[in-house]
Motif scaffolding. Structure first.
Motif, mmCIF file in Angstrom:
data_model
loop_
_atom_site.group_PDB
_atom_site.id
_atom_site.type_symbol
_atom_site.label_atom_id
_atom_site.label_comp_id
_atom_site.label_asym_id
_atom_site.label_seq_id
_atom_site.Cartn_x
_atom_site.Cartn_y
_atom_site.Cartn_z
ATOM 1 N N PRO A 98 0.808 -1.237 0.000
ATOM 2 C CA PRO A 98 0.000 0.000 0.000
ATOM 3 C C PRO A 98 0.838 1.283 0.000
ATOM 4 C CG PRO A 98 -0.870 -1.546 1.591
ATOM 5 C CD PRO A 98 0.423 -2.109 1.103
ATOM 6 N N PHE A 99 2.086 1.216 0.451
ATOM 7 C CA PHE A 99 2.939 2.403 0.474
ATOM 8 C C PHE A 99 3.461 2.772 -0.912
ATOM 9 C CE2 PHE A 99 3.337 0.760 4.836
ATOM 10 C CZ PHE A 99 2.948 1.890 5.533
ATOM 11 N N PRO B 282 -9.603 1.735 -7.841
ATOM 12 C CA PRO B 282 -10.632 0.773 -7.411
ATOM 13 C C PRO B 282 -10.760 -0.437 -8.338
ATOM 14 C CG PRO B 282 -11.470 3.011 -7.246
ATOM 15 C CD PRO B 282 -10.129 3.106 -7.900
ATOM 16 N N GLU B 283 -10.593 -0.221 -9.628
ATOM 17 C CA GLU B 283 -10.708 -1.352 -10.554
ATOM 18 C C GLU B 283 -9.487 -2.274 -10.497
ATOM 19 O OE1 GLU B 283 -9.219 2.237 -12.934
ATOM 20 O OE2 GLU B 283 -10.865 1.897 -11.548
ATOM 21 N N GLU B 284 -8.424 -1.837 -9.862
ATOM 22 C CA GLU B 284 -7.215 -2.653 -9.750
ATOM 23 C C GLU B 284 -7.082 -3.343 -8.391
ATOM 24 O OE1 GLU B 284 -4.926 -3.414 -12.083
ATOM 25 O OE2 GLU B 284 -6.240 -2.371 -13.488
ATOM 26 N N THR C 147 -4.688 -6.501 -7.389
ATOM 27 C CA THR C 147 -3.662 -6.318 -6.359
ATOM 28 C C THR C 147 -3.776 -7.396 -5.292
ATOM 29 O OG1 THR C 147 -3.697 -3.936 -6.748
ATOM 30 C CG2 THR C 147 -2.700 -4.681 -4.698
ATOM 31 N N LEU C 148 -4.978 -7.706 -4.884
ATOM 32 C CA LEU C 148 -5.186 -8.755 -3.883
ATOM 33 C C LEU C 148 -4.731 -10.106 -4.424
ATOM 34 C CD1 LEU C 148 -6.187 -9.637 -1.120
ATOM 35 C CD2 LEU C 148 -8.461 -9.915 -2.123
ATOM 36 N N MET D 289 1.980 -13.950 -4.258
ATOM 37 C CA MET D 289 3.301 -13.752 -3.649
ATOM 38 C C MET D 289 3.400 -14.483 -2.310
ATOM 39 S SD MET D 289 5.210 -12.006 -5.678
ATOM 40 C CE MET D 289 6.459 -11.151 -4.769
ATOM 41 N N LEU D 290 2.325 -14.461 -1.546
ATOM 42 C CA LEU D 290 2.319 -15.137 -0.250
ATOM 43 C C LEU D 290 2.417 -16.645 -0.419
ATOM 44 C CD1 LEU D 290 1.977 -14.838 2.847
ATOM 45 C CD2 LEU D 290 -0.469 -15.090 2.474
#
Length: 155
Positions: A94-95, A101-103, A107-108, A114-115
């Protein structure tokens, strides 16, 4: 006082090794992020390579006698390292700037990839590193036994 265990996991070795290898990555990411470059978190896949040394260190540090248990410990240590790196990715992302909003859904998905990839890749790299260490240990043991046998024969 050194104690060896035959079947129980060496929890201290697992967490000590993974946290010890995560700390420099955490320090570097935080320092560079606070310097104004949070995009450094995007090289997290390179940080997954820390799992190679995590596996070797955990295998050497473990007080477990059974080889298969040591290998499980190293895989867990690598998985924990990947988990910590993934959580850091979640926190720092987030930094990097505002997310449209559409992305947000993309991102999630990226964060979850990645996790999960970090956990899996960390465990696998750590395991293969430990397998290599175990193989070298066995070679040394057999070499030492052979030398003792030859010496006992007077050769």
């Amino acid at each position: 006082m050194e104690t060896t265990t035959t079947t129980k996991l060496d929890i201290r070795s697992i967490f000590g090794t993974s946290l010890g290898h995560f700390a420099p990555w955490l320090a570097a990411v935080l320092l560079i992020t606070w310097s104004g470059y949070p995009g450094v978190i995007c090289i997290t896949p390179m940080a997954w390579l820390l799992a190679i040394s995590t596996g070797a260190a955990c295998s050497l540090r473990s007080k477990t006698q059974k080889s298969s248990t040591r290998l499980l410990e190293t895989a867990l240590a690598g998985g924990i390292l990947g988990l910590l790196q993934g959580v850091l990715f979640f926190i720092i992302t987030p930094f990097m700037g505002p997310i449209k909003p559409e992305e947000e859904a993309n991102t999630l998905i990226l964060k979850l990839i990645m996790l999960s990839a970090g956990i899996l890749i960390g465990a696998v790299l750590s395991l293969f590193s430990a397998l290599s260490m175990e193989r070298r240990k066995k070679k040394e043991v057999y070499k030492h036994k052979f030398e003792n046998y030859m010496r006992d024969l007077g050769l």
